[in-house]
Motif scaffolding. Structure first.
Motif, PDB file in Angstrom:
ATOM      1  N   ALA A 197       0.830  -1.206   0.000  1.00  0.00           N
ATOM      2  CA  ALA A 197       0.000   0.000   0.000  1.00  0.00           C
ATOM      3  C   ALA A 197       0.864   1.256   0.000  1.00  0.00           C
ATOM      4  CB  ALA A 197      -0.921  -0.018   1.217  1.00  0.00           C
ATOM      5  N   ALA A 198       1.922   1.259   0.822  1.00  0.00           N
ATOM      6  CA  ALA A 198       2.809   2.423   0.883  1.00  0.00           C
ATOM      7  C   ALA A 198       3.528   2.640  -0.447  1.00  0.00           C
ATOM      8  CB  ALA A 198       3.826   2.240   2.009  1.00  0.00           C
ATOM      9  N   ALA A 199       3.960   1.535  -1.087  1.00  0.00           N
ATOM     10  CA  ALA A 199       4.655   1.644  -2.368  1.00  0.00           C
ATOM     11  C   ALA A 199       3.745   2.219  -3.451  1.00  0.00           C
ATOM     12  CB  ALA A 199       5.179   0.271  -2.794  1.00  0.00           C
ATOM     13  N   ARG A 200       2.476   1.828  -3.433  1.00  0.00           N
ATOM     14  CA  ARG A 200       1.536   2.327  -4.441  1.00  0.00           C
ATOM     15  C   ARG A 200       1.277   3.825  -4.247  1.00  0.00           C
ATOM     16  NH1 ARG A 200      -1.006  -1.542  -7.608  1.00  0.00           N
ATOM     17  NH2 ARG A 200      -2.664  -0.052  -8.108  1.00  0.00           N
ATOM     18  N   LEU A 201       1.127   4.248  -2.996  1.00  0.00           N
ATOM     19  CA  LEU A 201       0.895   5.676  -2.748  1.00  0.00           C
ATOM     20  C   LEU A 201       2.131   6.489  -3.114  1.00  0.00           C
ATOM     21  CD1 LEU A 201      -0.836   7.979  -1.756  1.00  0.00           C
ATOM     22  CD2 LEU A 201      -0.125   7.445   0.598  1.00  0.00           C
ATOM     23  N   GLU A 202       3.313   5.978  -2.822  1.00  0.00           N
ATOM     24  CA  GLU A 202       4.547   6.669  -3.208  1.00  0.00           C
ATOM     25  C   GLU A 202       4.634   6.832  -4.724  1.00  0.00           C
ATOM     26  OE1 GLU A 202       7.521   4.224  -1.496  1.00  0.00           O
ATOM     27  OE2 GLU A 202       7.248   5.004   0.550  1.00  0.00           O
ATOM     28  N   ALA A 203       4.259   5.774  -5.445  1.00  0.00           N
ATOM     29  CA  ALA A 203       4.317   5.823  -6.908  1.00  0.00           C
ATOM     30  C   ALA A 203       3.355   6.870  -7.470  1.00  0.00           C
ATOM     31  CB  ALA A 203       3.992   4.448  -7.487  1.00  0.00           C
ATOM     32  N   VAL A 204       2.116   6.864  -6.979  1.00  0.00           N
ATOM     33  CA  VAL A 204       1.121   7.822  -7.469  1.00  0.00           C
ATOM     34  C   VAL A 204       1.543   9.254  -7.141  1.00  0.00           C
ATOM     35  CG1 VAL A 204      -1.249   8.640  -7.164  1.00  0.00           C
ATOM     36  CG2 VAL A 204      -0.803   6.194  -7.402  1.00  0.00           C
ATOM     37  N   THR A 205       2.054   9.468  -5.934  1.00  0.00           N
ATOM     38  CA  THR A 205       2.490  10.808  -5.533  1.00  0.00           C
ATOM     39  C   THR A 205       3.646  11.299  -6.400  1.00  0.00           C
ATOM     40  OG1 THR A 205       1.801  10.361  -3.247  1.00  0.00           O
ATOM     41  CG2 THR A 205       3.320  12.198  -3.601  1.00  0.00           C
ATOM     42  N   ALA A 206       4.473  10.363  -6.880  1.00  0.00           N
ATOM     43  CA  ALA A 206       5.601  10.722  -7.741  1.00  0.00           C
ATOM     44  C   ALA A 206       5.192  10.864  -9.201  1.00  0.00           C
ATOM     45  CB  ALA A 206       6.703   9.671  -7.616  1.00  0.00           C
ATOM     46  N   GLY A 207       3.890  10.667  -9.483  1.00  0.00           N
ATOM     47  CA  GLY A 207       3.404  10.828 -10.851  1.00  0.00           C
ATOM     48  C   GLY A 207       3.462   9.566 -11.680  1.00  0.00           C
ATOM     49  N   ARG A 208       3.664   8.407 -11.032  1.00  0.00           N
ATOM     50  CA  ARG A 208       3.716   7.152 -11.760  1.00  0.00           C
ATOM     51  C   ARG A 208       2.414   6.375 -11.579  1.00  0.00           C
ATOM     52  NH1 ARG A 208       8.497   6.939  -8.789  1.00  0.00           N
ATOM     53  NH2 ARG A 208       7.868   4.990  -7.763  1.00  0.00           N
ATOM     54  N   THR A 209       2.216   5.392 -12.435  1.00  0.00           N
ATOM     55  CA  THR A 209       1.025   4.546 -12.349  1.00  0.00           C
ATOM     56  C   THR A 209       1.424   3.177 -11.818  1.00  0.00           C
ATOM     57  OG1 THR A 209      -0.024   5.658 -14.228  1.00  0.00           O
ATOM     58  CG2 THR A 209      -0.870   3.483 -13.619  1.00  0.00           C
ATOM     59  N   PRO A 210       0.979   2.811 -10.620  1.00  0.00           N
ATOM     60  CA  PRO A 210       1.351   1.495 -10.077  1.00  0.00           C
ATOM     61  C   PRO A 210       0.766   0.373 -10.924  1.00  0.00           C
ATOM     62  CG  PRO A 210       0.383   2.918  -8.394  1.00  0.00           C
ATOM     63  CD  PRO A 210       0.125   3.560  -9.712  1.00  0.00           C
ATOM     64  N   SER A 211       1.468  -0.722 -10.962  1.00  0.00           N
ATOM     65  CA  SER A 211       0.976  -1.889 -11.690  1.00  0.00           C
ATOM     66  C   SER A 211       1.035  -3.088 -10.766  1.00  0.00           C
ATOM     67  CB  SER A 211       1.871  -2.150 -12.906  1.00  0.00           C
ATOM     68  OG  SER A 211       1.418  -3.271 -13.621  1.00  0.00           O
ATOM     69  N   PRO A 212       0.005  -3.933 -10.796  1.00  0.00           N
ATOM     70  CA  PRO A 212      -1.181  -3.882 -11.637  1.00  0.00           C
ATOM     71  C   PRO A 212      -2.102  -2.725 -11.272  1.00  0.00           C
ATOM     72  CG  PRO A 212      -1.366  -5.646 -10.019  1.00  0.00           C
ATOM     73  CD  PRO A 212       0.023  -5.129  -9.906  1.00  0.00           C
ATOM     74  N   THR A 213      -2.943  -2.361 -12.206  1.00  0.00           N
ATOM     75  CA  THR A 213      -3.828  -1.221 -12.018  1.00  0.00           C
ATOM     76  C   THR A 213      -5.136  -1.658 -11.347  1.00  0.00           C
ATOM     77  OG1 THR A 213      -4.724  -1.508 -14.243  1.00  0.00           O
ATOM     78  CG2 THR A 213      -2.891   0.034 -13.979  1.00  0.00           C
ATOM     79  N   VAL A 214      -5.801  -0.709 -10.716  1.00  0.00           N
ATOM     80  CA  VAL A 214      -7.089  -0.974 -10.088  1.00  0.00           C
ATOM     81  C   VAL A 214      -8.160  -1.082 -11.174  1.00  0.00           C
ATOM     82  CG1 VAL A 214      -8.825  -0.084  -8.490  1.00  0.00           C
ATOM     83  CG2 VAL A 214      -6.385   0.260  -8.010  1.00  0.00           C
ATOM     84  N   PRO A 215      -8.978  -2.138 -11.172  1.00  0.00           N
ATOM     85  CA  PRO A 215     -10.020  -2.278 -12.195  1.00  0.00           C
ATOM     86  C   PRO A 215     -10.996  -1.102 -12.172  1.00  0.00           C
ATOM     87  CG  PRO A 215      -9.711  -4.333 -10.988  1.00  0.00           C
ATOM     88  CD  PRO A 215      -8.933  -3.267 -10.255  1.00  0.00           C
ATOM     89  N   PRO A 216     -11.703  -0.887 -13.258  1.00  0.00           N
ATOM     90  CA  PRO A 216     -12.668   0.214 -13.327  1.00  0.00           C
ATOM     91  C   PRO A 216     -13.727   0.093 -12.241  1.00  0.00           C
ATOM     92  CG  PRO A 216     -12.311  -0.726 -15.492  1.00  0.00           C
ATOM     93  CD  PRO A 216     -11.645  -1.646 -14.516  1.00  0.00           C
ATOM     94  N   GLU A 217     -14.297   1.211 -11.870  1.00  0.00           N
ATOM     95  CA  GLU A 217     -15.355   1.260 -10.886  1.00  0.00           C
ATOM     96  C   GLU A 217     -16.480   0.309 -11.285  1.00  0.00           C
ATOM     97  OE1 GLU A 217     -16.036   2.847  -7.445  1.00  0.00           O
ATOM     98  OE2 GLU A 217     -15.014   4.428  -8.514  1.00  0.00           O
ATOM     99  N   GLY A 218     -16.967  -0.481 -10.331  1.00  0.00           N
ATOM    100  CA  GLY A 218     -18.063  -1.386 -10.616  1.00  0.00           C
ATOM    101  C   GLY A 218     -17.626  -2.728 -11.123  1.00  0.00           C
ATOM    102  N   ASP A 219     -16.322  -2.915 -11.365  1.00  0.00           N
ATOM    103  CA  ASP A 219     -15.841  -4.203 -11.853  1.00  0.00           C
ATOM    104  C   ASP A 219     -15.764  -5.181 -10.698  1.00  0.00           C
ATOM    105  OD1 ASP A 219     -14.651  -6.306 -13.074  1.00  0.00           O
ATOM    106  OD2 ASP A 219     -12.821  -5.255 -13.657  1.00  0.00           O
TER     107      ASP A 219
END
Length: 270
Positions: A248-270
């Motif tokens: 969880a911490a790694a994903r937030l760090e990535a997003v804050t740095a402007g990167r897209t964590p992988s794997p990605t979160v599925p679309p809303e409602g999936d």
């Protein structure tokens, strides 16, 4: 699953088994790697840049907050996204845990950015379970304005303060009542983080008479926090909590740095 929300995000996952609370130390690991394939097994923390990274300088957008949530690929095999609003071992979703102890309630509210007078500007949540009988996990993201002080710092500070002052409290969730005892937990997902373990015996509901353990973890990156609540029957799993927290911490760090964590979160409602 519950969509991103800007209101109550209290406890993090005690509808299914109701848990125990503890302090913080170090342990565990999660991964994010670059791949477009869904849910590869986790290995090393981090995320891979897609395009030219541009560091986030304010609160996360709703899309960015959602992107920072944990996904199945950050968890061991067998975990699945689930709507924990119905049919968990301890009643409803862990977010619905309630207590009349206003001080101890802040321990739960801080995870999702729902502290009085200091609510997050944007937030998101996503729930998982290993099986119908648990364990259960709630992933929460909260991102704050910097007006009147840094909300993310305040959230983490409040969590730490309440963790020390809240020794016991009674939680009620539908027909289930649990008298929780708070204790330290040896997990450290990042430099700016805190965690706790709550333990108690369920009275009423499908888990009647069983010990429940609730692990709570809150990590901060810039103006945002990522909160986890893991609910177990029995003693809990510190290794799993550590792994999820680091992911969880790694994903937030990535997003804050402007990167897209992988794997990605599925679309809303999936």
């Amino acid at each position: 699953m519950r969509a991103a929300r800007c209101s109550p995000v209290a406890g993090v996952l005690v509808a299914a088994v109701l848990l125990t609370l503890a302090g913080c130390g170090d342990d565990g690991g999660v991964n994010s790697g670059e791949t477009s394939s869904p849910s590869p097994p986790p290995s090393t923390p981090g995320a891979t840049p897609t395009g030219s990274p541009s560091k986030v300088t304010g609160p996360l957008s709703e899309q960015q907050a959602r992107a920072a949530l944990l996904v199945e690929g950050n968890l061991p095999a067998g975990w699945r996204h689930a709507d924990l609003d119905d049919g968990t071992a301890a009643g409803d979703a862990p977010d619905d845990l309630s207590t009349k102890d206003r001080n101890c309630k802040q321990l739960l509210d801080a995870l999702g950015g729902d502290l009085d007078r200091h609510e997050a500007r944007t937030d998101a949540s996503r729930d998982y379970r290993r099986s119908a009988n648990g364990p259960y996990l709630s992933s929460e993201i909260a991102s704050y304005d910097k007006e009147e002080g840094d909300g993310s710092k305040r959230a983490l500070s409040t969590f730490k303060s309440v963790r020390a002052s809240c020794k016991k409290f009674t939680a009620e969730n539908n027909a289930v009542t649990v008298d929780f005892t708070v204790s330290p937990l040896k997990v450290k997902p990042g430099a700016d983080s805190a965690c706790a373990r709550l333990r108690g015996t369920a009275r009423g509901g499908p888990a009647d008479g069983k010990q429940l353990t609730l692990d709570l973890v809150l990590s901060r990156v810039e103006q945002s926090t990522t909160g986890l609540a893991l609910l177990f029957e029995g003693d809990g799993d510190t290794g799993l909590t550590a792994r999820a927290a680091r992911g969880a911490a790694a994903r937030l760090e990535a997003v804050t740095a402007g990167r897209t964590p992988s794997p990605t979160v599925p679309p809303e409602g999936d």
